[in-house]
Design a protein around this motif. Sequence first.
Motif, PDB file in Angstrom:
ATOM      1  N   HIS A  11     -13.474 -45.933  94.729  1.00  0.00           N
ATOM      2  CA  HIS A  11     -12.191 -45.573  95.354  1.00  0.00           C
ATOM      3  C   HIS A  11     -12.163 -44.082  95.714  1.00  0.00           C
ATOM      4  CE1 HIS A  11      -7.889 -45.480  96.105  1.00  0.00           C
ATOM      5  NE2 HIS A  11      -7.769 -44.508  95.214  1.00  0.00           N
ATOM      6  N   HIS A  70      -4.237 -45.881  85.919  1.00  0.00           N
ATOM      7  CA  HIS A  70      -3.175 -44.957  86.277  1.00  0.00           C
ATOM      8  C   HIS A  70      -3.584 -43.524  85.960  1.00  0.00           C
ATOM      9  CE1 HIS A  70      -2.153 -45.110  81.932  1.00  0.00           C
ATOM     10  NE2 HIS A  70      -2.546 -46.349  82.078  1.00  0.00           N
ATOM     11  N   GLY A 114       2.200 -57.190  95.248  1.00  0.00           N
ATOM     12  CA  GLY A 114       2.295 -55.808  94.775  1.00  0.00           C
ATOM     13  C   GLY A 114       3.368 -55.573  93.731  1.00  0.00           C
ATOM     14  N   LYS A 130       1.136 -54.130  89.607  1.00  0.00           N
ATOM     15  CA  LYS A 130       0.057 -53.256  90.046  1.00  0.00           C
ATOM     16  C   LYS A 130      -1.025 -53.265  88.974  1.00  0.00           C
ATOM     17  CE  LYS A 130       2.906 -50.389  93.022  1.00  0.00           C
ATOM     18  NZ  LYS A 130       2.977 -51.366  94.005  1.00  0.00           N
ATOM     19  N   THR A 182     -13.516 -53.811  98.771  1.00  0.00           N
ATOM     20  CA  THR A 182     -12.296 -54.612  98.859  1.00  0.00           C
ATOM     21  C   THR A 182     -11.146 -53.715  99.305  1.00  0.00           C
ATOM     22  OG1 THR A 182     -11.626 -54.236  96.574  1.00  0.00           O
ATOM     23  CG2 THR A 182     -13.133 -56.086  96.969  1.00  0.00           C
ATOM     24  N   ARG A 183      -9.962 -54.296  99.394  1.00  0.00           N
ATOM     25  CA  ARG A 183      -8.810 -53.555  99.933  1.00  0.00           C
ATOM     26  C   ARG A 183      -8.025 -52.749  98.915  1.00  0.00           C
ATOM     27  NH1 ARG A 183      -6.812 -58.511 103.581  1.00  0.00           N
ATOM     28  NH2 ARG A 183      -8.400 -58.320 105.184  1.00  0.00           N
ATOM     29  N   SER A 184      -8.193 -53.049  97.630  1.00  0.00           N
ATOM     30  CA  SER A 184      -7.406 -52.323  96.630  1.00  0.00           C
ATOM     31  C   SER A 184      -8.249 -52.024  95.399  1.00  0.00           C
ATOM     32  CB  SER A 184      -6.169 -53.124  96.222  1.00  0.00           C
ATOM     33  OG  SER A 184      -6.526 -54.159  95.327  1.00  0.00           O
ATOM     34  N   LEU A 185      -7.792 -51.075  94.626  1.00  0.00           N
ATOM     35  CA  LEU A 185      -8.477 -50.712  93.394  1.00  0.00           C
ATOM     36  C   LEU A 185      -8.559 -51.900  92.446  1.00  0.00           C
ATOM     37  CD1 LEU A 185      -9.703 -48.418  91.662  1.00  0.00           C
ATOM     38  CD2 LEU A 185      -7.393 -47.960  90.847  1.00  0.00           C
ATOM     39  N   TYR A 186      -7.501 -52.693  92.380  1.00  0.00           N
ATOM     40  CA  TYR A 186      -7.470 -53.817  91.450  1.00  0.00           C
ATOM     41  C   TYR A 186      -8.371 -54.967  91.883  1.00  0.00           C
ATOM     42  CZ  TYR A 186      -3.927 -51.034  89.335  1.00  0.00           C
ATOM     43  OH  TYR A 186      -3.281 -49.994  88.728  1.00  0.00           O
ATOM     44  N   SER A 187      -8.449 -55.217  93.185  1.00  0.00           N
ATOM     45  CA  SER A 187      -9.394 -56.245  93.638  1.00  0.00           C
ATOM     46  C   SER A 187     -10.825 -55.748  93.471  1.00  0.00           C
ATOM     47  CB  SER A 187      -9.108 -56.667  95.084  1.00  0.00           C
ATOM     48  OG  SER A 187      -9.189 -55.569  95.961  1.00  0.00           O
ATOM     49  N   GLU A 188     -11.021 -54.443  93.553  1.00  0.00           N
ATOM     50  CA  GLU A 188     -12.352 -53.864  93.337  1.00  0.00           C
ATOM     51  C   GLU A 188     -12.802 -54.047  91.886  1.00  0.00           C
ATOM     52  OE1 GLU A 188     -15.686 -52.040  95.177  1.00  0.00           O
ATOM     53  OE2 GLU A 188     -13.824 -52.740  96.106  1.00  0.00           O
ATOM     54  N   MET A 226     -15.133 -48.403  98.616  1.00  0.00           N
ATOM     55  CA  MET A 226     -14.745 -49.716  98.083  1.00  0.00           C
ATOM     56  C   MET A 226     -15.103 -50.817  99.075  1.00  0.00           C
ATOM     57  SD  MET A 226     -11.154 -49.275  95.991  1.00  0.00           S
ATOM     58  CE  MET A 226     -10.191 -49.564  97.441  1.00  0.00           C
TER      59      MET A 226
END
Length: 180
Positions: A65, A116, A36, A39, A72-78, A70
């Motif tokens: 999101h 962002h 993390g 980001k 996956t666990r995060s916006l970035y992995s998505e 989703m």
Amino acid sequence: MHLTQDLELFPEYTVTQLLFKDVKNATELRKMAVNGEIKGALINPSMVVDAFQILVAANKAVHLHKNGKMKTRSLYSEIIFNLSPTNNSIVWQISEAFKRFGISDSDTAVHIVLVHNKDETLGIDDIVSKVDGQQVAVDQVSDFTDVAKIKKLYKVAPLEEKCGSLSDAVVCRMANKDVA
């Protein structure tokens, strides 16, 4: 050098893309992203046709999101997952997406994607300072593209390219993977 675009469907969000070559610290960057400290999505640019492909994946990730859907666990992995052309077994597909589209320890180029809020101050200089490499303009991403790998992965037929671009074929598959 970086490319910043607003998302039309989500006007409160902005996507910023950065591209680096001659990267010497891919291992550290990957660890920072996992912890993390960065980001953003760290993508292997050899699997990117153009910046629009990334924008489509980011737009879809923000949509999922905001709707709580989703995979996956995060916006970035998505974002990384959404670059994939298929939606077979979710667990297998997420793992494959990271292998194919995420950076590996031996990579010497990285495409970083940040999402962002418009009113948020973005620390681009902080991210740039973490990369031991040379920043280049995002519109040069096609210089890194492995066309043969992309055609094989997305199963792009020669006839398809006669009526559209490789980018069209890739984005079409990304957008349609959830349609049954």
